[in-house]
Design a protein around this motif. Structure first.
Motif, short mmCIF file in Angstrom:
data_model
loop_
_atom_site.label_atom_id
_atom_site.label_comp_id
_atom_site.label_asym_id
_atom_site.label_seq_id
_atom_site.Cartn_x
_atom_site.Cartn_y
_atom_site.Cartn_z
N PRO A 317 8.74 -14.07 -2.07
CA PRO A 317 8.70 -13.48 -0.73
C PRO A 317 9.07 -12.00 -0.70
CG PRO A 317 10.62 -14.89 -0.99
CD PRO A 317 9.77 -15.11 -2.19
N LYS A 318 9.74 -11.54 -1.73
CA LYS A 318 10.11 -10.12 -1.78
C LYS A 318 8.95 -9.22 -2.20
CE LYS A 318 15.10 -9.90 -2.67
NZ LYS A 318 16.11 -9.33 -3.60
N VAL A 319 7.92 -9.80 -2.81
CA VAL A 319 6.88 -9.01 -3.47
C VAL A 319 5.58 -9.07 -2.68
CG1 VAL A 319 5.57 -8.66 -5.59
CG2 VAL A 319 7.95 -9.46 -5.71
N PHE A 320 5.02 -7.90 -2.42
CA PHE A 320 3.69 -7.79 -1.82
C PHE A 320 2.78 -7.11 -2.84
CE2 PHE A 320 0.52 -5.03 0.12
CZ PHE A 320 -0.16 -5.91 0.95
N ILE A 321 1.62 -7.70 -3.09
CA ILE A 321 0.66 -7.14 -4.05
C ILE A 321 -0.60 -6.76 -3.29
CG2 ILE A 321 -0.70 -7.54 -6.13
CD1 ILE A 321 1.42 -9.55 -7.02
N TRP A 322 -0.94 -5.48 -3.31
CA TRP A 322 -2.14 -5.00 -2.60
C TRP A 322 -3.38 -5.61 -3.21
CZ3 TRP A 322 -5.45 -0.40 -3.97
CH2 TRP A 322 -6.38 -0.13 -2.96
N ASN A 323 -4.27 -6.11 -2.35
CA ASN A 323 -5.46 -6.82 -2.83
C ASN A 323 -6.63 -5.91 -3.16
OD1 ASN A 323 -6.43 -6.02 -0.33
ND2 ASN A 323 -6.37 -8.07 0.58
N GLY A 324 -6.48 -4.61 -2.97
CA GLY A 324 -7.55 -3.68 -3.30
C GLY A 324 -8.63 -3.57 -2.25
N GLU A 325 -8.51 -4.34 -1.17
CA GLU A 325 -9.54 -4.35 -0.12
C GLU A 325 -9.04 -3.75 1.19
OE1 GLU A 325 -10.86 -8.36 0.19
OE2 GLU A 325 -11.64 -8.47 -1.86
N ASP A 326 -7.80 -4.05 1.55
CA ASP A 326 -7.23 -3.47 2.76
C ASP A 326 -7.06 -1.96 2.56
OD1 ASP A 326 -7.11 -5.99 3.89
OD2 ASP A 326 -5.10 -6.37 3.10
N PRO A 327 -6.76 -1.20 3.62
CA PRO A 327 -6.53 0.24 3.46
C PRO A 327 -5.53 0.53 2.35
CG PRO A 327 -6.62 -0.30 5.78
CD PRO A 327 -6.69 -1.61 5.04
N ASN A 328 -5.85 1.50 1.52
CA ASN A 328 -5.02 1.83 0.36
C ASN A 328 -3.66 2.36 0.84
OD1 ASN A 328 -3.84 2.90 -1.97
ND2 ASN A 328 -5.82 3.49 -2.82
N PRO A 329 -2.56 1.70 0.44
CA PRO A 329 -1.24 2.10 0.94
C PRO A 329 -0.57 3.18 0.10
CG PRO A 329 -1.03 0.12 -0.37
CD PRO A 329 -2.51 0.46 -0.36
N HIS A 330 -1.29 3.80 -0.82
CA HIS A 330 -0.67 4.70 -1.79
C HIS A 330 0.16 5.80 -1.14
CE1 HIS A 330 -0.01 6.88 -5.48
NE2 HIS A 330 -0.62 7.94 -5.00
N MET A 331 -0.42 6.51 -0.17
CA MET A 331 0.32 7.59 0.47
C MET A 331 1.50 7.05 1.28
SD MET A 331 -0.86 10.47 -0.49
CE MET A 331 -0.02 11.53 0.70
N GLY A 332 1.31 5.89 1.91
CA GLY A 332 2.42 5.27 2.62
C GLY A 332 3.56 4.90 1.68
N HIS A 333 3.20 4.39 0.51
CA HIS A 333 4.22 4.07 -0.49
C HIS A 333 4.99 5.32 -0.91
CE1 HIS A 333 2.13 0.09 -1.89
NE2 HIS A 333 2.69 0.00 -0.69
N LEU A 334 4.26 6.42 -1.14
CA LEU A 334 4.93 7.66 -1.52
C LEU A 334 5.90 8.12 -0.43
CD1 LEU A 334 1.97 9.70 -3.10
CD2 LEU A 334 3.91 8.67 -4.31
N ALA A 335 5.51 7.93 0.82
CA ALA A 335 6.33 8.41 1.93
C ALA A 335 7.56 7.54 2.17
CB ALA A 335 5.49 8.48 3.20
#
Length: 359
Positions: A317-335
């Motif tokens: 439950p602690k881990v979320f894995i991006w599925n590659g299809e939803d909006p890319n969270p990369h910039m959000g992760h950096l922020a």
């Protein structure tokens, strides 16, 4: 939104030395970017243009190689020769008679990248040195000098040709080390590690009879700017914007937020089952101390590596894995991230994370 904790830029534009001393004078008010279809290279160009305040006054061109079939084995050729070989094969054999399927081990990453490149190239003009130089010459009196920013091996010949054809009308910046004839460009911006072969430690590792072919062979000139990492787009303004966009999804997560970015194999960084197992073991060792973990894979990540990580953590439950299809969270992760784990294959991803102040 969390308080901004980004460091100030290492070099402020108002403090940079006068660089336009090579034949013309004028204020740069426009720019073009010459890319190669690879996000890692093009983002460096876009980041520089943004830092110069020209983000709304630039155009993007691309240098594209032939793709598909035997072309996947010809990327080592100079791009001009590669295109001639492709034209000859097409005329003699025809594509339908001369298709060769790439090995399955690298097919996923190549297929994904080709799709990305084709989709992008359909919306971007092909870089033509003569046309760009002609445009710079014809509009010089009205709009002033043209800044040309290029990155990647395939862009070198186009960028240097533009400088040769319109030397008084353009200022050409080549990002990443061109390896030879650096004087073809007004400025070269390259990471320090490209000059590692000059260090005594590196010289000891290279057989003496090979040293003369190891580039670069000389210390950088004044027009060569060395950077610690790679240029990128993750500046203060971009991260503040991303923090706002991703606020509702990321701000509510339990802290600390630990972001894991997994890239893909390179010539100096191989990917296999051992790496995936090592990565999962490292995460298992720190997961107790994390409020949340967010994992993102690159389009270059081998499927076998991704599967091992997904199987290990998909039910946690602690881990979320991006599925590659939803909006890319990369910039959000950096922020929003409080800490990062980044695979060593991508200098760009490492540089972006370092720029946030949380590594």
């Amino acid at each position: 939104m969390r308080p901004t904790r980004l460091p100030e830029p290492a070099i402020k534009l108002s403090e940079t030395p006068e660089i336009f001393e090579s034949g013309f004078y004028g204020v740069i008010k426009r720019a073009i970017i010459i890319g190669n279809g690879f996000a890692g290279a093009e983002n460096q160009c876009i980041g520089l243009v943004r830092a110069l305040g020209l983000s709304g006054r630039h155009s993007i061109y691309r240098v594209s190689r032939p793709r598909g079939g035997i072309n996947e084995w010809l990327h080592w050729l100079p791009i001009s020769l590669h295109k001639k070989v492709d034209y000859f094969i097409t005329q003699v054999f025809g594509y339908s008679q001369f298709q060769i399927v790439a090995p399955e081990t690298s097919g996923k990453h190549k297929e994904d990248h080709s799709s990305f490149a084709v989709n992008s190239l359909s919306q971007v003009l092909e870089a033509d040195a003569r046309q760009i130089a002609k445009m710079a010459y014809q509009t010089f009196e009205r709009e002033g000098p043209l800044l040309v920013v290029a990155s990647g091996r395939d862009t070198i010949s186009v960028a240097s040709s533009i400088k040769r054809l319109a030397p008084e009308n353009v200022f050409v910046v080549q990002i990443q080390h061109p390896r030879t004839h650096l004087n073809r460009f007004d400025m070269v911006i390259t990471p320090c590690h490209d000059y590692y072969p000059l260090t005594p430690h590196a010289q000891e590792q290279i057989p003496w009879f090979l040293r003369r072919w190891i580039t670069p062979r000389e210390p950088p000139d004044q027009h060569v700017v060395l950077t610690v990492g790679a240029l990128h787009q993750a500046d203060s303004a971009a991260l503040r914007s991303a923090a706002s966009v991703w606020h509702d999804e990321l701000a509510v997560l339990p802290k600390p937020l630990f972001v894991v970015n997994v890239g893909g194999p390179t010539s100096n960084c191989t990917y296999g089952v051992d790496l995936a197992k090592q990565l999962t073991a490292m995460l298992q060792g720190v997961i107790w101390s994390c409020g949340s973990i967010r994992v993102s894979f690159s389009r270059r990540t081998p499927e076998k590596v991704a599967k091992i990580i997904v199987n290990e953590f998909s039910n946690n439950p602690k881990v979320f894995i991006w599925n590659g299809e939803d909006p890319n969270p990369h910039m959000g992760h950096l922020a929003w991230a409080d800490a990062f784990l980044i695979t060593a294959d991508s200098v760009s991803m490492l540089s972006e994370a370092c720029s946030t102040g949380y590594v």
